[in-house]
Design an enzyme around this catalytic site. Structure first.
Site, PDB file in Angstrom:
ATOM      1  N   LYS A  66       0.865  -1.181   0.000  1.00  0.00           N
ATOM      2  CA  LYS A  66       0.000   0.000   0.000  1.00  0.00           C
ATOM      3  C   LYS A  66       0.901   1.231   0.000  1.00  0.00           C
ATOM      4  O   LYS A  66       1.584   1.519   0.985  1.00  0.00           O
ATOM      5  CB  LYS A  66      -0.920  -0.009   1.216  1.00  0.00           C
ATOM      6  CG  LYS A  66      -1.876   1.189   1.264  1.00  0.00           C
ATOM      7  CD  LYS A  66      -2.788   1.090   2.485  1.00  0.00           C
ATOM      8  CE  LYS A  66      -3.746   2.272   2.547  1.00  0.00           C
ATOM      9  NZ  LYS A  66      -4.627   2.185   3.737  1.00  0.00           N
ATOM     10  N   LYS A 124      -1.896  -1.647  -3.895  1.00  0.00           N
ATOM     11  CA  LYS A 124      -2.747  -0.453  -3.927  1.00  0.00           C
ATOM     12  C   LYS A 124      -1.860   0.790  -3.936  1.00  0.00           C
ATOM     13  O   LYS A 124      -0.906   0.835  -3.160  1.00  0.00           O
ATOM     14  CB  LYS A 124      -3.636  -0.485  -2.678  1.00  0.00           C
ATOM     15  CG  LYS A 124      -4.494   0.729  -2.427  1.00  0.00           C
ATOM     16  CD  LYS A 124      -5.229   0.598  -1.090  1.00  0.00           C
ATOM     17  CE  LYS A 124      -6.116   1.817  -0.861  1.00  0.00           C
ATOM     18  NZ  LYS A 124      -6.785   1.757   0.454  1.00  0.00           N
ATOM     19  N   GLU A 138       7.053  -6.789   1.330  1.00  0.00           N
ATOM     20  CA  GLU A 138       5.906  -6.660   2.231  1.00  0.00           C
ATOM     21  C   GLU A 138       4.896  -7.782   1.983  1.00  0.00           C
ATOM     22  O   GLU A 138       4.353  -8.372   2.922  1.00  0.00           O
ATOM     23  CB  GLU A 138       5.236  -5.298   2.044  1.00  0.00           C
ATOM     24  CG  GLU A 138       6.010  -4.121   2.597  1.00  0.00           C
ATOM     25  CD  GLU A 138       5.805  -3.923   4.098  1.00  0.00           C
ATOM     26  OE1 GLU A 138       5.212  -4.803   4.756  1.00  0.00           O
ATOM     27  OE2 GLU A 138       6.248  -2.881   4.599  1.00  0.00           O
ATOM     28  N   ARG A 179     -10.577  10.119   1.181  1.00  0.00           N
ATOM     29  CA  ARG A 179     -10.557  10.834   2.459  1.00  0.00           C
ATOM     30  C   ARG A 179     -11.775  11.729   2.610  1.00  0.00           C
ATOM     31  O   ARG A 179     -12.252  11.961   3.717  1.00  0.00           O
ATOM     32  CB  ARG A 179      -9.244  11.596   2.598  1.00  0.00           C
ATOM     33  CG  ARG A 179      -8.074  10.628   2.756  1.00  0.00           C
ATOM     34  CD  ARG A 179      -6.716  11.271   2.786  1.00  0.00           C
ATOM     35  NE  ARG A 179      -5.693  10.216   2.860  1.00  0.00           N
ATOM     36  CZ  ARG A 179      -4.407  10.414   2.661  1.00  0.00           C
ATOM     37  NH1 ARG A 179      -3.960  11.630   2.391  1.00  0.00           N
ATOM     38  NH2 ARG A 179      -3.549   9.413   2.738  1.00  0.00           N
ATOM     39  N   ARG A 237       1.112   9.947   5.691  1.00  0.00           N
ATOM     40  CA  ARG A 237       1.313   8.608   6.261  1.00  0.00           C
ATOM     41  C   ARG A 237       2.581   7.961   5.721  1.00  0.00           C
ATOM     42  O   ARG A 237       2.678   6.747   5.627  1.00  0.00           O
ATOM     43  CB  ARG A 237       0.088   7.734   5.959  1.00  0.00           C
ATOM     44  CG  ARG A 237      -1.185   8.269   6.610  1.00  0.00           C
ATOM     45  CD  ARG A 237      -2.414   7.523   6.168  1.00  0.00           C
ATOM     46  NE  ARG A 237      -3.590   8.016   6.885  1.00  0.00           N
ATOM     47  CZ  ARG A 237      -4.818   8.071   6.382  1.00  0.00           C
ATOM     48  NH1 ARG A 237      -5.035   7.653   5.145  1.00  0.00           N
ATOM     49  NH2 ARG A 237      -5.819   8.533   7.094  1.00  0.00           N
TER      50      ARG A 237
END
Length: 331
Positions: free
Chosen positions: A198, A250, A235, A208, A219
């Site tokens: 992600k 994503k 990951e 959002r 983030r």
């Protein structure tokens, strides 16, 4: 005498019937998942201005939407909650009476096993600071304290009736923590979908708005850097080692290379999320007359499928499923 080509690859493109017959990749409704926003305290659906055609839904309207998704033949719905009240630790996420957990129960009752009910497992919709985890005293994200909350969320969502939990917070060890909590609660049947690769992306902007995020800052300390492809693969492999049943990449459209690499290496299903910004770009460009809307939608989805996605989260899931059932070519 003129030398002519001995291989004429154009032969296989001559008619729609031929193109369909030799297509390397296709799409079916069962491979599509619809993201759904359920907002607390509203009586009717509220359109999201930045996402034409997408709305926040009231809890009372969710069962009808589930029936629509079942009729469309899509593979599932992914639920996101939009609460009336938020706090520093996102307590509404673990509360059985919280909007997301109530939505799961309503959706599961309406689905009756005919469609998968999936739930977003993250704190960003429930915290007053908008981050995906619990904050440490210095304002950073406390990874391990967040895992404790995620574990409680996993149990709450499983008890509410979710089939698949979408772990989207990008905390190290989140799959292992949730798997251990579910096993301890006797819920070895729950599927864990890891949002493994992600990326910290500008393409999340309309989302959002949809969840009324209170985030300030970004983030980037926990979501992936867009410059890193190998890290995204690492990951995904780490999540598989921890017990993920499905891994996801994503945003889909800007991560097709990572999606392809993960698909080549993964021993579990690989999904992708066509995110809000990708949706909004096509919708707004089409509304301005710049592109052919339907062809752009179809081409974008086939590209994601071609890169290796076995299922796609997309806000066009029900509409595109209708096209597919009617026998329309996506491209």
């Amino acid at each position: 005498m003129t030398d002519f080509p001995t291989r004429r690859l154009r032969r296989l493109r001559g008619t729609p019937a031929l193109r369909r017959l030799v297509a390397e990749h296709d799409l079916t409704p069962r491979r599509l998942v619809l993201p759904v926003f359920v907002k607390e305290g509203i009586a009717t659906a509220q359109p999201i201005a930045t996402m034409p055609g997408v709305s926040q839904h009231p809890l009372d309207g969710l069962a009808a939407l589930v029936d629509e998704a079942v009729a469309a033949g899509i593979g599932g719905i992914m639920l996101f909650g939009v609460p009336e009240h938020r706090d520093a630790v996102g307590s509404g996420a673990t509360d059985p009476a919280g909007i997301l957990n109530r939505a799961i129960t309503v959706a599961a009752a309406a689905a009756r096993g005919r469609i998968t009910v999936q739930a977003d497992l993250c704190l960003d919709e429930f915290t007053d600071h908008g981050h995906c985890g619990v904050l440490a005293d210095d304002g950073s994200i406390d990874n391990d304290a967040t895992l404790e909350v995620y574990a409680r969320m996993a149990v709450a969502q499983a008890r509410a009736g979710a089939d698949i939990l979408g772990l989207s917070g990008m905390m190290d060890g989140q799959i292992a923590a949730c798997r251990a909590a579910l096993d301890a609660d006797g819920r070895t049947d729950i599927v864990l979908l890891a949002y493994s690769a992600k990326y910290a992306s500008a393409f999340y902007g309309p989302f959002r708005d949809a969840v009324e995020s209170t985030l300030t800052g970004d983030r980037r300390t926990y979501q992936l850097d867009a410059a890193n492809g190998r890290e995204g693969v690492q990951e995904a492999l780490a999540d598989i080692d921890e017990g993920a049943d499905i891994v996801m990449v994503k945003p889909a459209g800007t991560s097709l290379d990572v999606l392809a690499r993960v698909s080549d290496l993964s021993a579990v299903p690989v999904w992708a999320y066509q995110v809000s910004g990708e949706y909004a770009l096509i919708e707004h460009a089409a509304a301005s007359g710049l592109i052919d809307r339907d062809r752009a939608i179809g081409e974008s989805l086939i590209a994601i499928r071609r890169a290796g996605a076995e299922a796609i989260l997309t806000y066009w899931a029900i509409e595109v499923a209708g096209w597919l059932r009617a026998g329309r070519d996506l491209t």
